[in-house]
Scaffold this motif. Structure first.
Motif, PDB file in Angstrom:
ATOM      1  N   UNK A  10       3.205  33.963  48.716  1.00  0.00           N
ATOM      2  CA  UNK A  10       2.304  33.732  47.578  1.00  0.00           C
ATOM      3  C   UNK A  10       0.856  33.618  48.037  1.00  0.00           C
ATOM      4  N   UNK A  11       0.622  32.868  49.105  1.00  0.00           N
ATOM      5  CA  UNK A  11      -0.739  32.729  49.636  1.00  0.00           C
ATOM      6  C   UNK A  11      -1.265  34.082  50.099  1.00  0.00           C
ATOM      7  N   UNK A  12      -0.432  34.875  50.744  1.00  0.00           N
ATOM      8  CA  UNK A  12      -0.849  36.197  51.219  1.00  0.00           C
ATOM      9  C   UNK A  12      -1.232  37.108  50.061  1.00  0.00           C
ATOM     10  N   UNK A  13      -0.476  37.057  48.967  1.00  0.00           N
ATOM     11  CA  UNK A  13      -0.793  37.875  47.790  1.00  0.00           C
ATOM     12  C   UNK A  13      -2.181  37.535  47.258  1.00  0.00           C
ATOM     13  N   UNK A  14      -2.448  36.228  47.148  1.00  0.00           N
ATOM     14  CA  UNK A  14      -3.742  35.792  46.614  1.00  0.00           C
ATOM     15  C   UNK A  14      -4.877  36.172  47.564  1.00  0.00           C
ATOM     16  N   UNK A  15      -4.701  35.898  48.859  1.00  0.00           N
ATOM     17  CA  UNK A  15      -5.774  36.150  49.820  1.00  0.00           C
ATOM     18  C   UNK A  15      -6.011  37.639  50.034  1.00  0.00           C
ATOM     19  N   UNK A  16      -4.945  38.447  49.978  1.00  0.00           N
ATOM     20  CA  UNK A  16      -5.085  39.889  50.201  1.00  0.00           C
ATOM     21  C   UNK A  16      -5.418  40.645  48.927  1.00  0.00           C
ATOM     22  N   UNK A  17      -5.162  40.044  47.776  1.00  0.00           N
ATOM     23  CA  UNK A  17      -5.554  40.665  46.518  1.00  0.00           C
ATOM     24  C   UNK A  17      -4.525  41.571  45.888  1.00  0.00           C
ATOM     25  N   UNK A  18      -3.402  41.805  46.537  1.00  0.00           N
ATOM     26  CA  UNK A  18      -2.353  42.648  45.961  1.00  0.00           C
ATOM     27  C   UNK A  18      -1.052  42.407  46.695  1.00  0.00           C
ATOM     28  N   UNK A  19       0.055  42.797  46.054  1.00  0.00           N
ATOM     29  CA  UNK A  19       1.363  42.651  46.679  1.00  0.00           C
ATOM     30  C   UNK A  19       1.556  43.675  47.792  1.00  0.00           C
TER      31      UNK A  19
END
Length: 302
Positions: A10-19
């Motif tokens: 979840x944190x990676x999705x938010x920080x990277x901007x996409x799934x």
């Protein structure tokens, strides 16, 4: 499914901007990323992301979940590096940024204790109230006092920061004592550029008040407002740690004690959890413990 991994996804999705970007960074399939996100929303019993064709955005529940996930990941990182750094002799330069009031009242004392514990670490303390760009200005750790932390920031909560409404006795003799929050609209309120410039927020039990305020002095440095208040210029809203001693000595009078000003938090902001230098990890852990247990800090905040 593993909740720790779900938090990381979840944190990676938010920080990277996409799934897709999150899947690439985690070396994971997009389908698996979607499954972890679905499980996280199931556990939270709420939708966490607004999905559009252009970008992802956090819902209100998503913002709260993001903060909790980051705290969880920070705790696991603490456990991972603890044994690696306990016996190491730390060294290196750390550049810290914080406000003038926090530096003068608290950080000088805290840094003295930290440097006694880690004598080979050097600290360069940059004092500024503006929001700094950590990467451009090569800041390792920024201490920020806020009530609305940007959920996209990587941060660790260090402590609460209560505020006190106060004024000098001379001002109150001249202008009278406000008895309720609404009375502040007719007083000379000294306002802070970065917080509460035109509205001061209070609560009493479950009731909340947002009071329009104005005055003949505003500043981007809270210490300037404190100095003016001590001279009887007007009413100021200050961190408890900054005014506790003046109130104890009678130089300032606490106002509306039955109403609670909006509470803020003190956060440590940094750029990345990955490959964090041991000295920076030690600094963050030290400050977390210092604010929680320091007798000096308790004396000026309670």
């Amino acid at each position: 499914m593993d909740r720790l991994t779900a938090a990381k996804v979840f944190v990676a999705i938010v920080e990277r901007g996409s799934m897709i970007a999150a899947a690439d960074s985690l070396n994971m399939s997009r389908a698996m990323v979607s499954r972890y996100l679905a499980e996280m929303e199931h556990w939270a019993a709420a939708r966490l992301l607004h999905r559009t064709t252009r970008k992802l955005g956090l819902t209100g529940a998503g913002e709260k979940t993001l903060l909790r996930c980051r705290e969880l990941l920070a705790l696991t990182e603490d456990m991972r590096v603890e044994t690696a750094t306990d016996d190491a002799e730390l060294s290196g330069l750390l550049r810290l940024s914080c406000s003038q009031s926090l530096a003068q009242v608290a950080l000088g004392v805290a840094m003295a204790e930290f440097l006694q514990r880690y004598p080979k670490v050097a600290v360069d303390l940059q004092i500024s109230n503006r929001t700094v760009n950590l990467v451009e200005e090569r800041i390792d750790l920024a201490l920020r006092i806020t009530s609305t932390l940007d959920p996209n920031l990587i941060a660790r909560s260090l402590t609460r920061c209560e505020s006190i409404l106060c004024a000098a006795p001379a001002y109150l003799v001249m202008r009278g004592i406000p008895r309720q929050p609404g009375d502040l609209s007719i007083h000379n309120c000294l306002t802070y550029t970065y917080f509460g410039k035109s509205l001061w927020h209070f609560s009493q039990q479950q009731e909340k008040f947002s009071i329009p305020v104005s005055g003949n002095l505003s500043a981007n440095e809270s210490q300037a407002l404190l100095s003016a208040a001590l001279q009887g210029v007007g009413i100021t809203l200050q961190p408890r740690y900054a005014v506790a001693d003046y109130i104890a000595k009678g130089q300032l009078v606490m106002l509306l004690p039955e109403y609670s000003p909006q509470e803020m938090g003190i956060y440590g902001i940094y750029t990345s959890r990955r490959q964090m230098p041991p000295a920076l990890r030690a600094m963050i852990d030290f400050l977390h413990q210092w604010f929680a247990h320091s007798s000096y800090w308790r004396a000026i905040t309670q």
